[in-house]
Design an enzyme around this catalytic site. Structure first.
Site, PDB file in Angstrom:
ATOM      1  N   LYS A  66       1.625   7.808   4.189  1.00 28.27           N
ATOM      2  CA  LYS A  66       1.071   6.450   4.222  1.00 28.27           C
ATOM      3  C   LYS A  66       0.545   6.078   5.614  1.00 28.27           C
ATOM      4  O   LYS A  66       0.227   4.916   5.865  1.00 28.27           O
ATOM      5  CB  LYS A  66       2.141   5.435   3.809  1.00 28.27           C
ATOM      6  CG  LYS A  66       2.754   5.682   2.427  1.00 28.27           C
ATOM      7  CD  LYS A  66       3.854   4.665   2.145  1.00 28.27           C
ATOM      8  CE  LYS A  66       4.756   5.147   1.030  1.00 28.27           C
ATOM      9  NZ  LYS A  66       5.948   4.286   0.901  1.00 28.27           N
ATOM     10  N   PRO A  77       0.821  -1.205   0.000  1.00 26.38           N
ATOM     11  CA  PRO A  77       0.000   0.000   0.000  1.00 26.38           C
ATOM     12  C   PRO A  77       0.862   1.265   0.000  1.00 26.38           C
ATOM     13  O   PRO A  77       1.721   1.437   0.855  1.00 26.38           O
ATOM     14  CB  PRO A  77      -0.823  -0.114   1.282  1.00 26.38           C
ATOM     15  CG  PRO A  77      -0.121  -1.098   2.124  1.00 26.38           C
ATOM     16  CD  PRO A  77       0.651  -1.989   1.220  1.00 26.38           C
ATOM     17  N   GLU A  78       0.678   2.095  -0.999  1.00 32.44           N
ATOM     18  CA  GLU A  78       1.318   3.410  -1.053  1.00 32.44           C
ATOM     19  C   GLU A  78       0.221   4.440  -0.800  1.00 32.44           C
ATOM     20  O   GLU A  78      -0.885   4.071  -0.444  1.00 32.44           O
ATOM     21  CB  GLU A  78       2.010   3.594  -2.413  1.00 32.44           C
ATOM     22  CG  GLU A  78       3.008   2.461  -2.674  1.00 32.44           C
ATOM     23  CD  GLU A  78       3.745   2.555  -3.996  1.00 32.44           C
ATOM     24  OE1 GLU A  78       4.014   3.674  -4.450  1.00 32.44           O
ATOM     25  OE2 GLU A  78       4.067   1.501  -4.561  1.00 32.44           O
ATOM     26  N   ARG A 136      15.737  -2.220  -4.022  1.00 26.60           N
ATOM     27  CA  ARG A 136      14.377  -2.400  -4.525  1.00 26.60           C
ATOM     28  C   ARG A 136      14.402  -2.806  -5.988  1.00 26.60           C
ATOM     29  O   ARG A 136      15.172  -2.245  -6.778  1.00 26.60           O
ATOM     30  CB  ARG A 136      13.587  -1.083  -4.410  1.00 26.60           C
ATOM     31  CG  ARG A 136      13.434  -0.579  -2.994  1.00 26.60           C
ATOM     32  CD  ARG A 136      12.466  -1.444  -2.203  1.00 26.60           C
ATOM     33  NE  ARG A 136      12.477  -1.085  -0.803  1.00 26.60           N
ATOM     34  CZ  ARG A 136      13.186  -1.736   0.132  1.00 26.60           C
ATOM     35  NH1 ARG A 136      13.920  -2.762  -0.200  1.00 26.60           N
ATOM     36  NH2 ARG A 136      13.142  -1.357   1.375  1.00 26.60           N
TER      37      ARG A 136
END
Length: 281
Positions: A59, A3-4, A264
């Site tokens: 967030k 979730p961003e 990443r």
DNA sequence: ACAATTTCCTGCACGC
DNA sequence: TGCGTGCAGGAAATTG
């Protein structure tokens, strides 16, 4: 998964319509490592509180409760909320259960156990680590060109690392980073201090546009992400870079490559997104 | 003071 | 079939 900001905003809206105004009858703590206080203190302080409203910063979800108390919730990788009638079967990895006085349960579940909850007085919310140094929201009003340029030029990092750092600006995660860099034709390993004004403005505009569009589309679904309604986001249909390794770039037809930047997975077009040194505008 | 690296976790896709 | 391995990643903690 992942979730961003747009996904957290979608969850916030869902929770608002489902539990704003509800009152907490009791709390079960199944996984206490995610809390900033002891399970006993957590339960004791939440009993009898009303969920007045749910706000968001970056967030982070902020459950505003009665008696000037805030429950700060960060979903990290896999955190999800669901609301079901009391006593119905609970999913695996249910970490916290809030029993409501109307006979429902608000459940927090998290397969990777990375999510966090902090119970604090309203006045201390922005003293929490993370929130104490969080950057501006990715909106036209908050994310000013001059600020972004200043931050980029004083930093000596790769742009992808910079964008993932929530103290520079709030809300971007791995998916939207790859998207806005592709849209702006900037290489993820580009040094931030060599970006020129037109690149910075392009990046700024794309960040603002992309986040707004993703919120409108209720976020991206990757794997099993769903919001508090149980709906899946629709924005995955609008992705151009993330998860497109081996596919052809929509702009130029070059095969998209995947590399590691800041630990990443990072997908980009090696033709459209080229590293450069100190260029004038 | 900054930036890079490691850590926390579990589920799943692999290869043999 | 089953087991080991690697990978996924946000942000705090640690190292350089």
């Amino acid at each position: 998964m992942m979730p961003e900001l747009p996904e957290v905003e979608t969850v916030r809206k869902g929770l608002t319509s489902l539990v704003a105004g509800a009152k907490i009858k009791s709390v079960e703590v199944i996984y206490s490592k995610m809390l900033n206080v002891s399970p006993e203190e957590f339960k004791e302080k939440l009993v009898g509180k009303e969920i007045i409203k749910i706000e968001r910063r970056g967030k982070y979800l902020l459950f505003r409760l009665s008696d000037d108390l805030t429950l700060v919730s960060h979903l990290r990788m896999e955190g999800k909320y669901e609301i079901q009638p009391e006593g119905t079967e609970r999913p695996k990895h249910t970490n916290i259960v809030f029993h409501l006085t109307d006979g429902r349960e608000l459940r927090y579940k998290d397969t990777r156990m990375f999510g966090k909850m902090y119970l604090v007085k309203n006045e201390n919310v922005f003293d929490l680590s993370g929130l104490n140094k969080i950057g501006p929201e990715p909106t036209d009003n908050d994310l000013k060109f001059d600020y972004l340029k200043h931050q980029l030029h004083k930093s000596h990092r790769k742009i992808k690392s910079f964008l993932l750092d929530q103290s520079n600006l709030a809300g971007l995660g791995n998916i939207y980073c790859d998207e806005v860099l592709w849209m702006s034709k900037i290489n993820p390993e580009q040094q931030t201090n060599y970006l020129n004004d037109s690149e910075i403005e392009s990046l700024r505009k794309n960040i603002i546009k992309e986040i707004a569009a993703a919120i409108k589309g209720h976020g991206t679904t990757v794997h099993s992400y769903s919001n508090a309604y149980g709906e899946a986001g629709e924005f995955q249909n609008q992705l151009h870079a993330y998860g497109k390794k081996g596919e052809r770039c929509e702009r130029c037809g070059t095969v998209m490559e995947k590399i590691k930047v800041a630990q990443r997975g990072t997908t980009f077009c090696p033709t459209c997104q080229v590293i450069h040194g100190d260029l004038s505008d």
